[in-house]
Design an enzyme around this catalytic site. Structure first.
Site, PDB file in Angstrom:
ATOM      1  N   HIS A   1       2.858  -3.840  -0.075  1.00  0.00           N
ATOM      2  CA  HIS A   1       3.470  -4.169   1.515  1.00  0.00           C
ATOM      3  C   HIS A   1       4.557  -5.517   0.983  1.00  0.00           C
ATOM      4  O   HIS A   1       4.177  -5.803  -0.212  1.00  0.00           O
ATOM      5  CB  HIS A   1       2.536  -4.520   2.735  1.00  0.00           C
ATOM      6  CG  HIS A   1       1.161  -5.045   2.815  1.00  0.00           C
ATOM      7  ND1 HIS A   1       1.246  -6.730   2.573  1.00  0.00           N
ATOM      8  CD2 HIS A   1      -0.227  -4.799   2.323  1.00  0.00           C
ATOM      9  CE1 HIS A   1       0.490  -7.176   2.119  1.00  0.00           C
ATOM     10  NE2 HIS A   1      -0.412  -6.272   2.442  1.00  0.00           N
TER      11      HIS A   1
ATOM     12  N   HIS B   1       2.347  -8.463  -0.362  1.00  0.00           N
ATOM     13  CA  HIS B   1       2.258  -8.144  -2.332  1.00  0.00           C
ATOM     14  C   HIS B   1       3.267  -8.557  -2.901  1.00  0.00           C
ATOM     15  O   HIS B   1       3.578  -9.116  -4.189  1.00  0.00           O
ATOM     16  CB  HIS B   1       1.456  -6.865  -2.898  1.00  0.00           C
ATOM     17  CG  HIS B   1       0.041  -6.448  -1.567  1.00  0.00           C
ATOM     18  ND1 HIS B   1       0.034  -4.883  -0.630  1.00  0.00           N
ATOM     19  CD2 HIS B   1      -1.191  -6.970  -1.380  1.00  0.00           C
ATOM     20  CE1 HIS B   1      -0.929  -4.865  -1.185  1.00  0.00           C
ATOM     21  NE2 HIS B   1      -1.725  -5.990  -1.239  1.00  0.00           N
TER      22      HIS B   1
ATOM     23  N   CYS C   1     -20.365  -7.385   4.110  1.00  0.00           N
ATOM     24  CA  CYS C   1     -18.435  -7.307   4.568  1.00  0.00           C
ATOM     25  C   CYS C   1     -17.830  -6.315   3.376  1.00  0.00           C
ATOM     26  O   CYS C   1     -17.887  -6.725   1.510  1.00  0.00           O
ATOM     27  CB  CYS C   1     -17.923  -7.914   5.209  1.00  0.00           C
ATOM     28  SG  CYS C   1     -17.016  -7.801   5.607  1.00  0.00           S
TER      29      CYS C   1
ATOM     30  N   CYS D   1     -14.138  -7.232   2.690  1.00  0.00           N
ATOM     31  CA  CYS D   1     -14.462  -8.044   1.460  1.00  0.00           C
ATOM     32  C   CYS D   1     -15.279  -8.240   0.253  1.00  0.00           C
ATOM     33  O   CYS D   1     -15.075  -9.124  -0.124  1.00  0.00           O
ATOM     34  CB  CYS D   1     -14.745  -9.688   1.752  1.00  0.00           C
ATOM     35  SG  CYS D   1     -14.614 -10.147   4.328  1.00  0.00           S
TER      36      CYS D   1
ATOM     37  N   CYS E   1     -16.804  -9.774  10.664  1.00  0.00           N
ATOM     38  CA  CYS E   1     -16.542 -10.966   9.690  1.00  0.00           C
ATOM     39  C   CYS E   1     -15.040 -11.522  10.515  1.00  0.00           C
ATOM     40  O   CYS E   1     -14.438 -10.081  10.417  1.00  0.00           O
ATOM     41  CB  CYS E   1     -16.134  -9.578   8.508  1.00  0.00           C
ATOM     42  SG  CYS E   1     -15.285 -10.654   7.629  1.00  0.00           S
TER      43      CYS E   1
ATOM     44  N   HIS F   1     -12.596  -8.880   9.038  1.00  0.00           N
ATOM     45  CA  HIS F   1     -12.518  -7.654   9.098  1.00  0.00           C
ATOM     46  C   HIS F   1     -12.629  -6.743  10.271  1.00  0.00           C
ATOM     47  O   HIS F   1     -12.558  -5.724  10.558  1.00  0.00           O
ATOM     48  CB  HIS F   1     -13.309  -6.799   8.213  1.00  0.00           C
ATOM     49  CG  HIS F   1     -12.143  -7.201   7.048  1.00  0.00           C
ATOM     50  ND1 HIS F   1     -12.569  -8.363   5.515  1.00  0.00           N
ATOM     51  CD2 HIS F   1     -11.004  -6.500   6.082  1.00  0.00           C
ATOM     52  CE1 HIS F   1     -11.953  -8.758   4.981  1.00  0.00           C
ATOM     53  NE2 HIS F   1     -11.165  -7.921   5.280  1.00  0.00           N
TER      54      HIS F   1
ATOM     55  N   LYS G   1       0.609 -10.322  14.655  1.00  0.00           N
ATOM     56  CA  LYS G   1       0.163 -10.018  13.265  1.00  0.00           C
ATOM     57  C   LYS G   1       0.746  -8.560  13.350  1.00  0.00           C
ATOM     58  O   LYS G   1       1.444  -8.045  13.721  1.00  0.00           O
ATOM     59  CB  LYS G   1      -0.952  -9.742  13.212  1.00  0.00           C
ATOM     60  CG  LYS G   1      -2.170  -9.587  11.759  1.00  0.00           C
ATOM     61  CD  LYS G   1      -3.518 -10.021  12.007  1.00  0.00           C
ATOM     62  CE  LYS G   1      -3.473  -9.022  10.420  1.00  0.00           C
ATOM     63  NZ  LYS G   1      -4.095  -9.130  10.399  1.00  0.00           N
TER      64      LYS G   1
ATOM     65  N   LYS H   1       0.506  -1.564  12.894  1.00  0.00           N
ATOM     66  CA  LYS H   1       1.389  -0.297  12.656  1.00  0.00           C
ATOM     67  C   LYS H   1       1.350  -0.207  14.026  1.00  0.00           C
ATOM     68  O   LYS H   1       2.187   0.325  14.347  1.00  0.00           O
ATOM     69  CB  LYS H   1       0.743   1.018  12.279  1.00  0.00           C
ATOM     70  CG  LYS H   1       0.041   0.917  10.786  1.00  0.00           C
ATOM     71  CD  LYS H   1       0.391   2.309  10.119  1.00  0.00           C
ATOM     72  CE  LYS H   1       0.178   2.381   8.333  1.00  0.00           C
ATOM     73  NZ  LYS H   1      -1.028   1.867   7.294  1.00  0.00           N
TER      74      LYS H   1
HETATM   75  N1  MSP Z   1      -7.959  -7.215  -5.696  1.00  0.00           N
HETATM   76  C1  MSP Z   1      -7.782  -9.041  -5.002  1.00  0.00           C
HETATM   77  C2  MSP Z   1      -7.319 -10.269  -5.366  1.00  0.00           C
HETATM   78  C3  MSP Z   1      -8.393 -10.199  -7.288  1.00  0.00           C
HETATM   79  S1  MSP Z   1      -7.061 -11.141  -8.091  1.00  0.00           S
HETATM   80  C4  MSP Z   1      -8.120 -11.512  -9.225  1.00  0.00           C
HETATM   81  C5  MSP Z   1      -6.891  -8.951  -3.271  1.00  0.00           C
HETATM   82  N2  MSP Z   1      -6.444  -7.993  -3.219  1.00  0.00           N
HETATM   83  S2  MSP Z   1      -5.581  -8.109  -2.431  1.00  0.00           S
HETATM   84  O1  MSP Z   1      -4.659  -6.922  -2.365  1.00  0.00           O
HETATM   85  O2  MSP Z   1      -6.002  -8.300  -0.741  1.00  0.00           O
HETATM   86  O3  MSP Z   1      -4.203  -8.232  -2.472  1.00  0.00           O
HETATM   87  C6  MSP Z   1      -4.363 -10.092  -1.903  1.00  0.00           C
HETATM   88  C7  MSP Z   1      -2.500 -10.908  -2.041  1.00  0.00           C
HETATM   89  O4  MSP Z   1      -1.780 -10.093  -1.810  1.00  0.00           O
HETATM   90  C8  MSP Z   1      -2.519 -12.557  -1.530  1.00  0.00           C
HETATM   91  O5  MSP Z   1      -3.540 -13.591  -2.711  1.00  0.00           O
HETATM   92  C9  MSP Z   1      -1.474 -12.461  -2.056  1.00  0.00           C
HETATM   93  O6  MSP Z   1      -0.561 -13.080  -3.188  1.00  0.00           O
HETATM   94  C10 MSP Z   1      -0.693 -11.217  -1.130  1.00  0.00           C
HETATM   95  N3  MSP Z   1      -0.517 -10.654   0.816  1.00  0.00           N
HETATM   96  C11 MSP Z   1      -1.057  -9.505   1.393  1.00  0.00           C
HETATM   97  N4  MSP Z   1      -1.159  -9.967   2.775  1.00  0.00           N
HETATM   98  C12 MSP Z   1      -0.023 -10.709   2.565  1.00  0.00           C
HETATM   99  C13 MSP Z   1       0.887 -11.586   3.566  1.00  0.00           C
HETATM  100  N5  MSP Z   1       1.016 -11.135   4.463  1.00  0.00           N
HETATM  101  N6  MSP Z   1       1.163 -12.574   3.393  1.00  0.00           N
HETATM  102  C14 MSP Z   1       1.806 -13.090   2.359  1.00  0.00           C
HETATM  103  N7  MSP Z   1       1.311 -12.813   1.029  1.00  0.00           N
HETATM  104  C15 MSP Z   1      -0.271 -12.069   1.229  1.00  0.00           C
HETATM  105  O7  MSP Z   1      -7.528  -9.646  -3.000  1.00  0.00           O
END
Ligand code: MSP
Length: 512
Positions: free
Chosen positions: A22, A25, A130, A133, A148, A151, A301, A304
């Protein structure tokens, strides 16, 4: 990877692949690419990684629900991330996948190393877990409904035997490290948050999961009935990528490492990870760059059910890659959350079209019509013309003179818009379309056009980290596209007589 050629090692989190990539990422991985290109323009070699986190209970449940074989599911999901990142122009040097045997081997070597040092103990544990997390929770971590807070689900009561890594012996060391390295965690707000988490003694970190519950993970080398905790495995990606333990150049590259993350994963990155490294005898990452969250327009936030989710792939189809990249870097508030919607992205697109796209098209058409398609002479530049060019060149030179950081890249985006505004104001005030008609004003006409073209050249160069394709188009239209972009902002370098090319508009009109 040759150590001599790497001055910066940049990483993003590796993303869970149970869902589709999304905008959050896409943002962190674009940010890493912008920083990479910025440092490359400054003459530094960069090694940049992003990727997917392929173990743990969440991914496991998605595999089970998909009915696919694990490998097939993981590859398909991981490719969704990789393909999107390629489409977004992200030039990663290595795409991490924790399911690779090379990574798993290094995780096991590290576990064994820490186990052999006597730092891991087995004990029975009862706790609230959880799944979202992938962490045990304390009662005080939960909201008023016992859920949590992230979540919105009640954690499960679990009782099992597990292996634990003691964190408390390192707490004071970590506090001292944070206090003696004030720019280690940027912005400083997040360093204070970490210090806040370190006020209370640290609980032992449960680093194992019984295979009866979680089969998707790296097996503990000292107990085959368990896999390791997903965070212990995922964090190691930052050094397994450098072939830790087998690479004589490891220390040199690691000394210039930078982790980009959002605020959600502060605790594993800024508490567990430096302590794991310390236990191994490895210095911490050089810097953390921590950003806030993208939330929907109006501060709600994205979800969907509200229909306000911004899908990066759809934005690319609608507005192209560069408008998305520019918006994300230009609009992220440092140390806070920022809003995004398709309507806001369209506004950002129009701003670029008006500020840069129209200016470029107007001046190029003028050169084509009245100057035989060639860059005119700068001979008659007056003080105002020179001041404008010098000011823009000086501004970019100062920005590119700094190390990459969250501040630097957002300052870069802002300065591009300001430079565009200044050139537009200059162009409007000097009315070159009127001068063009008067042969007595020929020298003045040429000076105004030259000044505008030279400013555009400088703006195009500065845009490269943010909007690489647009930057190339601008430089190509001026007949000066470099093979690789360098932070050389020497003013008045656009050669007289260069043939310009009027191509397609940089940001064509979009349908509403
Ligand atoms: N797999 C773990 C990270 C392990 S790193 C050793 C994880 N994955 S995650 O898919 O949840 O990705 C989290 C990261 O995605 C956030 O730290 C950020 O980089 C990015 N983001 C996810 N949602 C976001 C927003 N809504 N806004 C900005 N960045 C976001 O945690």
């Amino acid at each position: 990877m040759e150590k001599a050629s790497i001055q910066k090692y940049i990483t993003t989190p590796i993303y869970y692949l149970n869902g589709l990539p999304h905008i959050g990422h896409a943002y962190t991985s674009i940010l890493g690419d912008v920083m990479k290109k910025f440092e490359q323009m400054r003459g530094n070699g960069v090694y940049y990684t992003t990727g997917t986190d392929e173990h743990g209970q969440k991914n496991q449940h998605s595999i089970e629900a998909s009915g696919l074989a694990a490998d097939e599911f993981l590859t398909r999901q991981s490719d969704n991330f990789r393909n999107l990142f390629v489409e977004l122009g992200i030039d990663f040097d290595y795409f991490v996948r924790t399911s690779r045997p090379e990574h798993k081997k290094i995780v096991q070597e590290i576990l064994q190393n820490i186990y052999d040092k006597g730092l891991i103990v087995k004990k029975s544990y009862e706790g609230l877990y959880c799944e979202g997390c992938e962490q045990f929770k304390k009662k005080s971590d939960l909201d008023e409904n016992g859920c949590c807070p992230d979540h919105k689900a009640a954690p499960k009561a679990i009782s099992e035997e597990n292996y634990f890594f003691r964190l408390e012996p390192y707490r004071q060391w970590l506090i001292d490290y944070i206090k003696s390295h004030p720019d280690w965690i940027q912005p400083a707000k997040y360093a204070n948050e970490v210090l806040g988490m370190l006020k209370e003694p640290l609980e032992d970190l449960c680093i194992s999961r019984p295979k009866s519950r979680v089969w998707l993970g790296v097996e503990l080398p000292f107990d085959h009935d368990y896999v390791t905790y997903i965070w212990f495995d995922a964090l190691v990606n930052y050094i397994s990528t450098l072939n830790y333990g087998h690479n004589p150049d490891f220390e040199t590259v690691w000394a210039h490492s930078h982790h980009l993350i959002a605020k959600d994963i502060l605790k594993p990155h800024c508490i567990y990870w430096p302590i794991m490294l310390h236990a191994l005898g490895v210095v911490p990452v050089e810097h953390y760059f921590i950003h806030g969250y993208w939330i929907g327009e109006g501060g709600v936030k994205m979800s969907k059910s509200l229909g306000n989710v911004v899908d990066p792939a759809e934005v690319v189809r609608l507005l192209g890659v560069d408008a998305l990249r520019f918006y994300l870097i230009n609009n992220m508030t440092l140390g806070g959350d920022s809003q995004i919607s398709v309507a806001m992205l369209k506004q950002g697109y129009k701003m670029l079209a008006n500020n840069i796209g129209n200016l470029q098209m107007r001046v190029l058409k003028m050169v084509q019509k009245s100057l035989e398609g060639k860059v005119p002479s700068p001979a008659a530049l007056n003080e105002e013309d020179k001041a404008l060019v010098n000011d823009i060149a000086g501004r970019f030179e100062r920005i590119f003179g700094q190390e990459m950081s969250l501040e630097t890249v957002s300052e870069l985006a802002e300065s591009i818009v300001k430079a565009g505004d200044a050139v537009n104001a200059y162009f409007a005030a000097n009315t070159p379309w009127v001068l063009a008609k008067n042969p007595a004003e020929r020298a003045r006409f040429e000076a105004v056009v030259y000044t505008t073209l030279e400013c555009l050249r400088l703006i195009g160069l500065a845009m490269y980290p943010l909007t690489p394709a647009t930057a190339r188009k601008i430089e190509a239209s001026l007949g000066v596209e470099p093979e690789s972009f360098k932070a050389d902002f020497k003013p008045f370098a656009l050669p007289e007589g260069t043939e310009i090319k009027v191509g397609d508009p940089l940001f064509p009109m979009i349908e509403e």
